[in-house]
Design an enzyme around this catalytic site. Structure first.
Site, PDB file in Angstrom:
ATOM      1  N   GLY A  45      30.117  48.565  39.820  1.00 18.42           N
ATOM      2  CA  GLY A  45      31.093  47.551  40.219  1.00 18.42           C
ATOM      3  C   GLY A  45      32.504  48.055  39.976  1.00 18.42           C
ATOM      4  N   GLN A  50      41.477  47.440  38.759  1.00 18.53           N
ATOM      5  CA  GLN A  50      41.094  48.717  38.141  1.00 18.53           C
ATOM      6  C   GLN A  50      41.627  49.920  38.905  1.00 18.53           C
ATOM      7  OE1 GLN A  50      36.725  47.414  37.786  1.00 18.53           O
ATOM      8  NE2 GLN A  50      36.989  48.787  36.048  1.00 18.53           N
ATOM      9  N   CYS A 102      32.314  49.426  31.306  1.00 16.22           N
ATOM     10  CA  CYS A 102      33.362  49.205  32.296  1.00 16.22           C
ATOM     11  C   CYS A 102      34.021  50.546  32.586  1.00 16.22           C
ATOM     12  CB  CYS A 102      34.390  48.228  31.728  1.00 16.22           C
ATOM     13  SG  CYS A 102      35.737  47.860  32.871  1.00 16.22           S
ATOM     14  N   LEU A 103      34.241  50.841  33.860  1.00 13.79           N
ATOM     15  CA  LEU A 103      34.853  52.130  34.221  1.00 13.79           C
ATOM     16  C   LEU A 103      36.257  52.259  33.635  1.00 13.79           C
ATOM     17  CD1 LEU A 103      33.684  52.457  37.947  1.00 13.79           C
ATOM     18  CD2 LEU A 103      32.732  53.608  35.935  1.00 13.79           C
ATOM     19  N   HIS A 144      31.255  39.873  35.558  1.00 11.37           N
ATOM     20  CA  HIS A 144      32.111  40.901  34.965  1.00 11.37           C
ATOM     21  C   HIS A 144      33.255  41.254  35.921  1.00 11.37           C
ATOM     22  CE1 HIS A 144      32.643  44.894  32.700  1.00 11.37           C
ATOM     23  NE2 HIS A 144      33.362  45.057  33.801  1.00 11.37           N
ATOM     24  N   GLU A 145      32.910  41.465  37.198  1.00 11.43           N
ATOM     25  CA  GLU A 145      33.933  41.880  38.173  1.00 11.43           C
ATOM     26  C   GLU A 145      34.907  40.741  38.484  1.00 11.43           C
ATOM     27  OE1 GLU A 145      34.246  44.925  38.630  1.00 11.43           O
ATOM     28  OE2 GLU A 145      32.291  45.470  37.824  1.00 11.43           O
ATOM     29  N   HIS A 148      37.634  40.442  36.021  1.00  8.65           N
ATOM     30  CA  HIS A 148      38.742  41.401  36.181  1.00  8.65           C
ATOM     31  C   HIS A 148      39.891  40.783  36.974  1.00  8.65           C
ATOM     32  CE1 HIS A 148      37.661  45.255  34.451  1.00  8.65           C
ATOM     33  NE2 HIS A 148      36.460  45.231  34.996  1.00  8.65           N
TER      34      HIS A 148
HETATM   35 ZN    ZN Z   1      34.878  46.406  34.367  1.00 12.01          ZN
END
Ligand code: ZN
Length: 195
Positions: A45, A50, A102-103, A144-145, A148
């Protein structure tokens, strides 16, 4: 085009986002870049903040979890999914704990408690209205996304005890001492090539 991913500490991850008002070539190009960026980082994701963008938009691809989802009896819609202007319209009272990463927070994984099932309304990349009921990993990743887009990171949910244990790696990220096997942008805007 692979875009660099903004790291924990960068304001872009906390800034306000804006609803996407219409489909456009620029939007489609951003979606393509975000999907390529997610795959390049082996992520499941990625949300617009991000990559330093303010659109209310995220992409997910849970293909790596397809077997696990099937075992749990959860249907997986065609992947990747593009969710524009997502709105959480319902969530279950029942919660579950699952480990998340998380990236934007490389090498940190922690268990987070979230509602087990959700209903999400959004527009797909053709800008068509969609509504999905999701459980298991899909519910997890969609929440989660979507978080963000409100400037919320999974680490925000951790107990102060767990947060204290993470203080050192998180501080290192804020200082810019961070690497990943995909390109990054640190708090001060410095580019860190993939290692
Ligand atoms: Zn994340």
């Amino acid at each position: 085009m692979v875009l660099p991913i903004y790291v924990y500490g960068h304001d872009a991850l906390r800034d306000d986002t804006e609803r996407v008002s219409e489909n456009s070539e620029a939007l489609q190009s951003l979606i393509d870049d975000m999907i390529e960026t997610m795959y390049n980082a082996s992520g499941i994701g990625l949300a617009a903040p991000q990559v330093g963008r303010s659109e209310r938009l995220f992409v997910v691809d849970l293909t790596p979890m397809a077997d696990e989802m099937a075992k749990a009896g959860e249907p997986l819609p065609p992947q990747p999914m593009v969710c524009i202007n997502p709105e959480l319209v319902a969530e279950s009272d029942a919660t579950s704990d699952m480990e998340e990463g998380c990236l934007s927070i490389p090498d940190v994984r922690e268990a987070v408690s979230r509602p087990e099932r959700i209903r999400l309304r959004y527009r797909d990349r053709a800008f068509e209205k969609q509504e999905i009921e999701a459980g298991h990993m899909l519910a997890r990743v969609l929440q989660h996304e979507r978080d963000h887009l409100d400037g919320v990171l999974f680490t925000d949910y951790l107990s102060s005890f767990r947060k204290r244990l993470l203080r050192r790696p998180l501080r290192a990220m804020v200082r810019g001492t961070v690497t990943a096997d995909y390109p990054l942008v640190t708090k001060d805007g410095e580019r860190v090539p993939a290692q």
